[in-house]
Design an enzyme around this catalytic site. Sequence first.
Site, PDB file in Angstrom:
ATOM      1  N   PHE A 142       0.857  -1.192   0.000  1.00  0.00           N
ATOM      2  CA  PHE A 142       0.000   0.000   0.000  1.00  0.00           C
ATOM      3  C   PHE A 142       0.890   1.237   0.000  1.00  0.00           C
ATOM      4  CE2 PHE A 142      -2.256   3.619   1.583  1.00  0.00           C
ATOM      5  CZ  PHE A 142      -3.420   3.575   0.833  1.00  0.00           C
ATOM      6  N   ASP A 227       9.200   2.947   2.138  1.00  0.00           N
ATOM      7  CA  ASP A 227       8.017   3.751   2.439  1.00  0.00           C
ATOM      8  C   ASP A 227       7.748   3.627   3.940  1.00  0.00           C
ATOM      9  OD1 ASP A 227       5.529   4.797   2.917  1.00  0.00           O
ATOM     10  OD2 ASP A 227       4.592   3.941   1.113  1.00  0.00           O
ATOM     11  N   LYS A 256       2.282  11.368   7.185  1.00  0.00           N
ATOM     12  CA  LYS A 256       1.425  11.110   8.350  1.00  0.00           C
ATOM     13  C   LYS A 256       1.870  11.862   9.613  1.00  0.00           C
ATOM     14  CE  LYS A 256      -1.158   7.254   6.678  1.00  0.00           C
ATOM     15  NZ  LYS A 256      -0.749   6.192   5.781  1.00  0.00           N
TER      16      LYS A 256
HETATM   17  C1  PLP Z   1      -0.982   6.222   4.288  1.00  0.00           C
HETATM   18  C2  PLP Z   1       0.115   5.660   3.475  1.00  0.00           C
HETATM   19  C3  PLP Z   1       0.471   6.221   2.239  1.00  0.00           C
HETATM   20  C4  PLP Z   1      -0.320   7.322   1.580  1.00  0.00           C
HETATM   21  O1  PLP Z   1      -0.401   8.466   2.347  1.00  0.00           O
HETATM   22  P1  PLP Z   1      -1.577   9.549   2.051  1.00  0.00           P
HETATM   23  O2  PLP Z   1      -1.209  10.701   2.913  1.00  0.00           O
HETATM   24  O3  PLP Z   1      -2.867   8.900   2.430  1.00  0.00           O
HETATM   25  O4  PLP Z   1      -1.509   9.856   0.601  1.00  0.00           O
HETATM   26  C5  PLP Z   1       1.552   5.672   1.566  1.00  0.00           C
HETATM   27  N1  PLP Z   1       2.243   4.660   2.092  1.00  0.00           N
HETATM   28  C6  PLP Z   1       1.936   4.081   3.266  1.00  0.00           C
HETATM   29  C7  PLP Z   1       2.758   2.957   3.788  1.00  0.00           C
HETATM   30  C8  PLP Z   1       0.850   4.562   4.003  1.00  0.00           C
HETATM   31  O5  PLP Z   1       0.514   3.976   5.151  1.00  0.00           O
END
Ligand code: PLP
Length: 403
Positions: A142, A227, A256
């Site tokens: 994700f 990520d 985040k």
């Molecule tokens: C939440 C998330 C994203 C995307 O972030 P947004 O601010 O919702 O665009 C990308 N990678 C990971 C691992 C995430 O948990």
Amino acid sequence: MTLHTTDFIDIEHRLGAHNYKPLDVVLTRGERVWVWDVDGNRYLDCLSAYSAVNQGHCHPKILAAMVEQAGKLTLTSRAFRNDQLALLYEELAALTDSHKVLPMNSGAEAVETAIKAVRKWGYEVKGVPDGQAEIIVASDNFHGRTLGIVSFSTDPDARGGFGPFAPGFKVVPFGDADALEAAIGPNTVAFLVEPIQGEAGVMIPPAGYFKRVREICTARQVTLILDEIQTGLGRTGKLLAEEHEGIVADVTLIGKALSGGFYPVSAVLSNTDVLGTLKPGQHGSTFGGNPLACAVARAALKVLTDEDMIGNSERMGAYFKAGLADIRSNLVKEVRGRGLMLAVELHPEAGGARRIVEDLRARGVLAKDTHGHTIRIAPPLVVTRDEVDWALERFREALTAAA
Ligand SMILES: *Cc1c(COP(=O)(O)O)cnc(C)c1O
């Protein structure tokens, strides 16, 4: 006229796109680990807005920084400079040992930025023929919701009906280093992966996986992009989850909790010349690096370290996990996680996670069901032992009632 829970839900249902299926709770206030709904009920937040609120709801020091900066200067665009950006660069680079920083807003934008930069690096530094750059990703990943990103999702809900997709991506099984090695070709520029797959249900790869991934990427001149948008900034009990693996990524993505939940702020951190390939005009964002975002992010990082939230995440995470395992419900297949990134996976015959989550809500705990059988538990990193004990009692009651 006072609006009640059902009024808010009716209006949302009528006027909003139905791209989420939230619990039927309408929140109006938050403080530390607690949130209150419009009827005055209090809940312990065990999701933390998918780890965006690691510092706790409405942290007073982040709030003060936001209010102060909002009264001075909010947005200049990057056409001009502001007096917060350089300081964020300096503090973020020192904290994460990075050489270069590129600020964006959402997590998905940070992912897109890294993909663009690493492709350019492939052409200009690695010598990949134009238009041929390939990026390898992991199954069940994700990384966000943009068209570019869903192009390499393996989740049918994320992709279905949204094609045609962007080419140039290859998927290998998460946790399988041999598959990564076999998939790398002369045009491979990067491997993009989460240290722990959060949305997939808090999936932790086998021990030693990332050590080998690091070796393979170095040997084959492939940029390792981690990520850490969800795992980073203390969630797993370390500043970055890569520390658990004893490795250092070439490019790290954070978002985040970078703002403590006050404002969308994300960043690409680079230890190589990847970000160096971007020249003026080749990438940008109107709001990226704005002074309000930078001031909020600086305060969010400061409280994270000043108030030992990362250490608390490690200690309370271990305590919470042991307490969940102690419940010994026969509905539970596995309790897993690192730091305060936890999950309880139920047996397929347990009747699904959603009904447990609904019951937990009635008992004053907000958690999130994922993929049918998994409950994710991720309270703000400021949670105390008493609060964990309180939550554990609610989990015990809900699992006992469901059995
Ligand atoms: C939440 C998330 C994203 C995307 O972030 P947004 O601010 O919702 O665009 C990308 N990678 C990971 C691992 C995430 O948990």
